[in-house]
Every structure is written in structure tokens, then in C-alpha cells.
Design an enzyme around this catalytic site. Structure first.
Site, mmCIF file in Angstrom:
data_model
loop_
_atom_site.group_PDB
_atom_site.id
_atom_site.type_symbol
_atom_site.label_atom_id
_atom_site.label_comp_id
_atom_site.label_asym_id
_atom_site.label_seq_id
_atom_site.Cartn_x
_atom_site.Cartn_y
_atom_site.Cartn_z
ATOM 1 N N LYS A 53 0.753 -1.211 0.179
ATOM 2 C CA LYS A 53 0.158 -0.065 -0.009
ATOM 3 C C LYS A 53 1.028 1.116 0.106
ATOM 4 C CE LYS A 53 -3.641 -2.437 2.144
ATOM 5 N NZ LYS A 53 -4.490 -2.965 3.338
ATOM 6 N N GLN A 97 -4.897 -1.721 9.357
ATOM 7 C CA GLN A 97 -4.698 -3.143 8.757
ATOM 8 C C GLN A 97 -5.411 -4.258 9.792
ATOM 9 O OE1 GLN A 97 -3.426 -3.717 5.652
ATOM 10 N NE2 GLN A 97 -4.102 -5.817 6.008
ATOM 11 N N ASP A 120 -11.350 2.351 3.376
ATOM 12 C CA ASP A 120 -11.850 0.811 3.150
ATOM 13 C C ASP A 120 -13.124 0.819 3.156
ATOM 14 O OD1 ASP A 120 -9.765 -0.970 3.027
ATOM 15 O OD2 ASP A 120 -9.382 -0.883 5.319
#
Ligand code: NDP
Length: 285
Positions: A53, A97, A120
Site C-alpha cells: 500500500k 490493517q 476501506d
């Protein structure tokens, strides 16, 4: 014999477009979109995702803020960092994460991220917006699947779409996106009876269950489009999907390989979401 859906190619094209839009955004506003990624603990797979990422951001001209905490970090410490990032003007997207260490409540963490920075799309406010079809961000993996279908001009309207798996991250939002494109959607899960009878109806079959090579050719209709979201590691260390690629490719019209299908699209869509977040937060837009 199916046409192989090339996720690496679609990733390249999509990232190039996002990079161009990012450059234009920077020119217009003087602001560089920034993504903060928080990693708690030392899970090796998570560390690889976070590194990718970070690299993805830098490659397309965005800022990347990588924040790493030891696994003993308390929920309070993590929440306080998220609060700080919510208020930081240089940070437009925040991603924590997952999975988190067991002593940290994931729901509390997801709920703490500002919905405007929730790239997200896991925050309940964003999930609700997706349900009613008025969203700012889509969760990255299902959004990536929709990009792949669009790139290959695969029409969804009126098609029998079967989604195998009902997780909040993949299966549920996937089914909503197919529904929004006027597919006739059936969602299957571990309690579904006569599974193969249902999967054999599918014109478009999306599989996200986390079981290596589970979907075999006898479960697939001739000419179906088969999208394999699964990522499983075999005992020899190689990656495989949830679909038995070699047998199913003989029957399908389109199929995604693993690796090289859906996988590369997830970070690509995260980058696109970060740009969208920056556009929403910077006043001239
Ligand atoms: P989860 O474990 O959260 O969900 C799995 C789903 O599959 C559940 O709904 C479960 O049903 C269902 N399921 C499990 N076994 C069966 C079965 N035998 N028959 C029918 N349904 C079954 O997984 P995720 O959705 O998070 O991930 C799914 C896969 O996708 C994994 O391999 C993961 O690694 C991969 N993945 C890939 C990504 C990418 O970037 N390409 C991103 C995210 C995930 P029930 O609800 O009843 O338990």
C-alpha cells in the site's frame, strides 16, 4: 476455453488514470492526497500488504504515512492515534490493517475512523450508504471486481449472479454492487443447501470463501463468468484461489486467475478511494 481476466493489466490502466487525476488534483489545489496506514503487531502477511500500500501511494504521487505499533499496543493508544489522524489535514484516508490483536475491539476501531477518511468503507455510515446506493467509497475488493467486469464489458443487467461467501468485507458488499447493476443476486454461505444447484445457475459467479480450489467444473454453468476472490496458500507455498482454475477454465467464458486476477485490484481501488477522499475534503471540490 475461457478468456483470462488480466487483473495486472486492469490495475496498470486504472492506476495510470488515478495517477493522472492525482497530478491534476495537486496542480489545482496544491494539496497532495495522503493515506495513513496503521499496522499493529508483526503478522508477516499484514506487513506485506502494508508495504504494498505504501509503495502504491508513492508510485502514483500520493503521500503515505506508515504507522507501526507493537502488538501490546492498547486499544486506547490506537484510538487516540486515529483521533489525531482524523484531525490531520495532510491525511485524507485512514486504514487500520486487519486483523488486529485479540485484545483490541475491531468495531471500536472502525467506528473511530472519520467516515470521510474511511477509505476501506468499513464504517457503519459508509456501509449504510452503500446499502442505499449513495456512497462516497466502495470497499476495495468488491469495487475491484466491478472494475474487472466493466473493463471486459461484461454486462450484469438481468444476469443470474451468485456470490459465494457473505463476509462484511467481500461477499455482502459484492452482492449489493451486483444488485445495483441490476443483476439477480443470490448469496450463498456455509449453511446453504444444495450449493452446486445454485452455483450452476450463475451467469456470473463470484467466489470468496477462503477454501482452496473449492469450486469445481461440475458446479459451474457452461459459459459462466467466474471471479475468484480467494487467496489460499498451498502446502508447497504457492497461492491458489477458491476455484479449481484448471477444470473451470474449460467451461467458463471468462475467469480470473490467482494470483493476477482480483488480488492486484484491491490496492488499486484503495488508491482511487484516497483520491476521492481528498477531493471531498479539500474545499474547492
Ligand atoms: P471470511 O472467512 O470472512 O468469509 C468466508 C465466507 O465464506 C463466509 O460467509 C462463510 O460462510 C463462507 N463459506 C465458508 N466455507 C463455505 C463453504 N464450504 N460453502 C459455502 N460458503 C462457505 O472470508 P473473506 O470474505 O474475508 O475472504 C474470502 C477469501 O477471499 C479468502 O480467501 C481471503 O483471503 C480472500 N480475500 C481476498 C482479497 C483480495 O484482495 N483478493 C481481499 C479479501 C479477502 P458463513 O458466513 O456461513 O460462515
Amino acid at each position: 476455453m475461457a478468456e483470462i481476466i488480466d487483473g495486472k493489466l486492469v490495475t496498470q490502466v486504472t492506476r495510470k488514470k488515478t495517477a493522472e487525476m492525482t497530478a491534476r488534483f495537486k496542480e489545482l489545489t496544491g494539496v497532495t492526497p495522503g493515506l495513513a496506514v496503521i499496522l499493529v503487531g508483526d503478522d508477516p502477511a499484514s506487513a506485506v500488504y502494508v508495504r504494498n500500500k505504501h509503495k502504491g501511494c508513492l508510485d502514483i504521487g500520493m503521500n503515505s504515512f506508515q504507522i507501526e505499533y507493537p502488538k501490546e499496543t492498547t486499544e486506547e493508544e490506537l484510538l487516540s492515534k486515529i483521533k489525531e489522524l482524523n484531525e490531520d489535514e495532510n491525511v485524507h484516508g485512514i486504514l487500520v490493517q486487519l486483523p488486529l490483536p485479540k485484545h483490541i475491539n475491531e468495531d471500536n476501531v472502525i467506528n473511530a475512523i472519520s467516515p470521510l477518511k474511511d477509505v476501506d468503507a468499513f464504517h457503519p455510515e459508509n456501509v449504510g450508504k452503500i446499502l442505499i446506493g449513495k456512497y462516497d467509497f466502495l470497499p476495495c475488493t468488491p469495487a475491484g471486481v466491478m472494475e474487472l467486469l466493466a473493463f471486459y464489458n461484461i454486462d450484469i443487467e438481468g444476469k443470474e449472479c451468485v456470490v459465494l461467501g457473505r463476509s462484511n468485507i467481500v461477499g455482502k458488499p459484492m452482492s449489493l454492487l451486483l444488485l445495483q447493476k441490476n443483476g439477480t443476486v443470490t448469496v450463498c454461505h456455509s449453511r446453504t443447501k444444495n450449493l452446486a444447484d445454485i452455483t450452476r445457475r450463475a451467469d456470473i459467479l463470484v467466489v470468496a470463501i477462503g477454501k482452496a480450489d473449492f469450486v469445481t467444473a461440475d458446479m459451474v454453468k457452461e459459459g459462466a463468468v467466474v471471479i475468484d476472490v480467494g487467496i489460499n496458500r498451498k502446502p508447497d507455498g504457492k497461492l491458489t484461489g477458491d476455484v479449481d482454475f484448471n477444470s473451470v477454465k474449460e467451461k467458463a467464458s471468462f475467469i480470473t486467475p490467482v494470483p493476477g486476477g482480483v488480488g492486484p485490484m484491491t490496492i488499486t481501488m484503495l488508491l482511487a478511494n484516497t483520491l476521492t477522499a481528498a477531493q471531498k475534503q479539500v474545499k474547492i471540490y
